[in-house]
Scaffold this motif. Structure first.
Motif, PDB file in Angstrom:
ATOM      1  N   GLU A   1       8.550  20.042  15.955  1.00  0.00           N
ATOM      2  CA  GLU A   1       9.444  20.833  15.114  1.00  0.00           C
ATOM      3  C   GLU A   1       9.887  20.038  13.888  1.00  0.00           C
ATOM      4  OE1 GLU A   1      13.587  23.416  15.593  1.00  0.00           O
ATOM      5  OE2 GLU A   1      12.779  22.265  17.271  1.00  0.00           O
TER       6      GLU A   1
ATOM      7  N   TYR B   1       2.763  29.595  21.076  1.00  0.00           N
ATOM      8  CA  TYR B   1       2.920  28.146  21.159  1.00  0.00           C
ATOM      9  C   TYR B   1       1.626  27.429  21.531  1.00  0.00           C
ATOM     10  CZ  TYR B   1       7.941  28.267  20.463  1.00  0.00           C
ATOM     11  OH  TYR B   1       9.186  28.426  19.904  1.00  0.00           O
TER      12      TYR B   1
ATOM     13  N   GLY C   1       8.580  20.695  10.106  1.00  0.00           N
ATOM     14  CA  GLY C   1       9.700  21.046   9.240  1.00  0.00           C
ATOM     15  C   GLY C   1       9.682  20.273   7.934  1.00  0.00           C
TER      16      GLY C   1
ATOM     17  N   TYR D   1       6.214  21.217  22.195  1.00  0.00           N
ATOM     18  CA  TYR D   1       7.449  21.227  21.417  1.00  0.00           C
ATOM     19  C   TYR D   1       8.613  20.648  22.224  1.00  0.00           C
ATOM     20  CZ  TYR D   1       5.788  23.933  17.411  1.00  0.00           C
ATOM     21  OH  TYR D   1       5.148  24.334  16.265  1.00  0.00           O
TER      22      TYR D   1
ATOM     23  N   ARG E   1       8.626  14.649  17.205  1.00  0.00           N
ATOM     24  CA  ARG E   1       8.844  16.036  17.623  1.00  0.00           C
ATOM     25  C   ARG E   1       8.099  16.974  16.684  1.00  0.00           C
ATOM     26  NH1 ARG E   1      14.621  18.305  18.778  1.00  0.00           N
ATOM     27  NH2 ARG E   1      14.658  18.162  16.510  1.00  0.00           N
TER      28      ARG E   1
END
Length: 733
Positions: free
Chosen positions: A558, A254, A562, A473, A556
């Motif tokens: 993620e 991370y 995505g 995250y 975010r």
């Protein structure tokens, strides 16, 4: 807003008499070097009218340049530091020098001066990461990291032991067993004394039998305790280190790409494996020994004082010398152990690089060269390890001498007390046995010190990783973005991997939803940096990038990533089946969806031709597939991921014409309805782009369609002509 260090009186006396009444100070920064590069303080002063460099001790000439005369400000890298230079129409002036510890703040000062030159609002950062230890002044190995010279080994030990909290019941059982083992060790010498003074002296056979039975019972108890404690210690030690190792790997995954770009893979591998193994060695071997011996030692001292406090004081005389010698040795060895771990990091890195690049090594017949590097690294490791082991030899031999002095005291003083009937023979034997038990652990505490030194040095490196700030995250203030139109805007973006050397400068760019743009420019113009910022692998230094009007830093991570799919020039495939590689971004995808993606990527037929089809196992980095096949699997992975924003980074380079045709067909299917950013050195492959954006030295210099830019006969036209001429030369050759 000011970038300011407090001015000493001597500089104030120089500065304020020359300032005009309404002149405003914006920057006052202290440097640690003078104009000749010596460690002497000097000062950078920037007002709204001039820039000045003032020497604190008067050893050099003070410099003052009007801001209106400046045409440029730049940082010139030097050995161990840098120099801030300003240019006028007639000259370039070395303004002030500074060491690496002041790089960040002077980079910001450079930006502040540039804002004055460009007549922009004065806006600078005032908070910077720590690069110097606040306690000792040494430079930190990593920004905001731990200082190896100041970190407390006891604090580090407590942090390691804090992991025992997850296994509290077993840890308590371990301590209880240590207490039992300590008692089992302490009682046999006392029983021996009672046998001599009571059973032998009174010729009591029954008493002898019960004493011997008690001794046998203690031996059995000790054997059972050691078995149980050994099992518990091994389990807890292995479990704790597994927890640490899992946390380290999780944290490394991370950490930002900026961190990974600056790290050596072998160094990270060393921390995750070797360093955590050293921590385990201490927990399994050193810590139990330390706890048991301290319990036993305290018990021995108590019994000896109770038996004869005068003789006990005599035999404790060498103890302060042992402790002092151990502390001196620890301080000496700690630096060398840190150096040893750095050497191990380089050692691992060389092995990892040479083996992963074995094709290049063999292609250039450089096996002997790599073996030679390995041998040099091995010799350096030998020199460090040999030196540290020699220190332990000196330590143990010295401890042996001090131990022998204790036995001489026992026989001289204790023997005299026996002859004077102040001490019984059994009590003298008791002292002799306890002295062996007392000095033995003290001597071997040096070995525990070695374990602890190794463990603490390793733990420093492990916790240094864990303490680094990961990508956020889990930001609770970040906005969810489950859907996106794919509209991207750059607003005055400036960014550099080194803040003093911007790669992108004041970039403004609008990418409309569903539009395909091509990024064009010479190597180093900022094309790859642009897509790195869109993926938020790095955050901009200044300005902002928005997606559908929302700053990327507020979305975010993620969700943002995505929505993005990437097809790289060198496709990255993992050990596993072709099916697993296609489904990497969408592990729950059905087999039918995987095959549909492979068909769209023109990969289905060659996959079926493999012996195991979609279950064909690929080797490291996709070994077993050709370059074009790897790229089509990579495109299938992107198709299955179904991103709203697609990034193509040289996706069709380095392949033959037939393979390129198949890839272009697959890409044409992939980009439909998606916002696409493409990079290609072969400019002809970008003909179908809706718009081309030309970058030159980090700035957008042209925008338009392929035909418009050719007609403009500007930068793009020059690049096309240059590439065409190069191709003609290669064809003739």
């Amino acid at each position: 807003m000011r970038l300011a260090d407090p001015l000493p009186d001597q500089i104030q006396k120089k500065l304020y008499p020359v300032l005009e009444t309404d002149e405003e100070i914006h920057i006052t920064l202290e440097s640690d070097l003078d104009a000749k590069g010596r460690f002497q303080p000097s000062w950078l002063i920037v007002t709204d009218r001039r820039v000045m460099a003032l020497e604190l001790n008067g050893a050099g000439d003070d410099i003052a340049v009007p801001l209106e005369d400046l045409t440029r400000v730049a940082v010139e890298p030097l050995v161990g530091g840098s120099c801030l230079e300003v240019s006028t129409a007639d000259d370039t002036i070395p303004l002030i020098r500074y060491s690496q510890s002041r790089v960040d703040v002077f980079n910001e000062a450079q930006r502040g001066i540039e804002q004055h030159i460009e007549e922009k609002p004065f806006q600078v950062k005032t908070e910077f990461p720590r690069v110097v230890c606040e306690t000792c002044g040494r430079r930190l190995p990593t920004r905001d990291g731990l200082c190896p010279a100041c970190v407390s080994k006891w604090g580090m030990l407590k942090r390691i032991c804090a992991y025992l909290g997850a296994h509290r019941a077993k840890a308590i059982a371990m301590v209880a067993l240590f207490a039992v083992l300590s008692v089992a060790e302490l009682l046999p010498p006392k029983i021996t004394q009672l046998i001599i003074d009571d059973a032998f002296a009174n010729e009591d056979v029954d008493l002898l039998f019960w004493f011997v039975a008690a001794m046998a019972g203690l031996l059995v108890l000790r054997w059972l305790g050691e078995m149980a404690n050994g099992w518990l210690t091994a389990w807890v030690g292995a479990r704790v280190v597994a927890d640490i190792r899992a946390q380290v790997y999780h944290h490394v995954e991370y950490l930002s790409l900026g961190f990974h770009d600056k790290q050596k893979t072998g160094g990270l591998l060393s921390r995750v494996t070797r360093d955590t193994r050293n921590v385990r060695s201490f927990l399994v071997d050193g810590l139990p020994f330390l706890i048991l011996r301290w319990m036993t030692t305290l018990g021995i001292i108590g019994i000896l004082f109770y038996t004869n406090w005068v003789l006990t004081l005599y035999i404790l005389i060498p103890v302060p010398l042992i402790i002092i010698w151990g502390r001196v040795l620890y301080r000496r060895l700690r630096t060398y152990y840190t150096r040893m771990w750095r050497q191990w990091e380089g050692f691992f890195t060389h092995i990892q690089e040479s083996l992963s690049g074995i094709r290049i090594v063999k292609a250039f017949a450089q096996e002997n060269r790599e073996v030679g590097r390995f041998k040099r690294n091995a010799r350096d490791m030998f020199a460090l390890e040999y030196w540290t082991e020699k220190q332990w030899i000196y330590y143990f031999s010295t401890m042996g001498l001090l131990n022998f002095l204790g036995f001489i005291v026992v026989w001289l003083v204790g023997g005299g007390q026996v002859l004077g009937q102040e001490l019984t023979l059994g009590e003298l034997i008791l002292f002799y046995f306890y002295l062996q038990m007392f000095y033995g652990p003290l001597r071997w505490l040096g070995r525990v010190n070695s374990w602890m030194t190794r463990a603490m040095s390793a733990a420093e490196r492990v916790f240094e990783l864990i303490d680094m700030e990961p990508e956020n995250y889990e930001d609770k203030n970040a906005k969810q973005m489950l859907q996106t139109r794919g509209e991207i805007r750059f607003h005055g973006v400036t960014f550099g991997y080194d803040a003093a050397l911007p790669v992108l400068r004041d970039v403004n760019l609008h990418i409309r939803p569903g539009e395909m743009i091509g990024l064009v420019g010479k190597s180093g113009a900022g094309k790859s940096t642009t897509i790195n910022l869109i993926c938020r692998f790095y955050d901009v230094n200044y300005g902002s990038i928005t997606l559908d009007g929302v700053d990327l830093r507020d979305i975010r991570l993620e969700d943002l990533r995505g929505h993005i799919g990437v097809v790289l020039q060198e496709p990255i495939l993992f050990n596993g089946t072709i099916r697993e590689n296609i489904a990497y971004g969408k592990p729950a995808a059905s087999f039918e969806d995987i095959m549909a993606a492979a068909r769209a990527a023109n990969a289905h037929n060659f996959i079926l031709a493999k012996p195991d089809g979609y279950d064909t196992i690929l080797g490291d980095k996709g070994t077993g597939l050709s370059g074009g096949e790897k790229q089509r699997v990579s495109i299938a992975r992107a198709i299955l991921h179904d991103p709203r924003i697609l990034i193509l980074d040289e996706a069709t380079s380095s392949v033959d014409a037939e393979t390129e045709k198949q890839l272009q067909e697959a890409i044409a299917r992939l980009i439909k309805g998606r916002t696409t950013i493409a990079i290609a050195h072969r400019l002809s492959t970008l003909r179908d782009a809706d718009r081309l954006v030309v970058l030159e030295q980090g700035r957008v210099v042209e925008e338009g369609t392929h035909e418009e830019l050719i007609a403009n006969r500007g930068h793009f036209h020059h690049l096309v002509r240059l590439q065409k001429a190069t191709s003609e030369i290669m064809e003739v050759a």
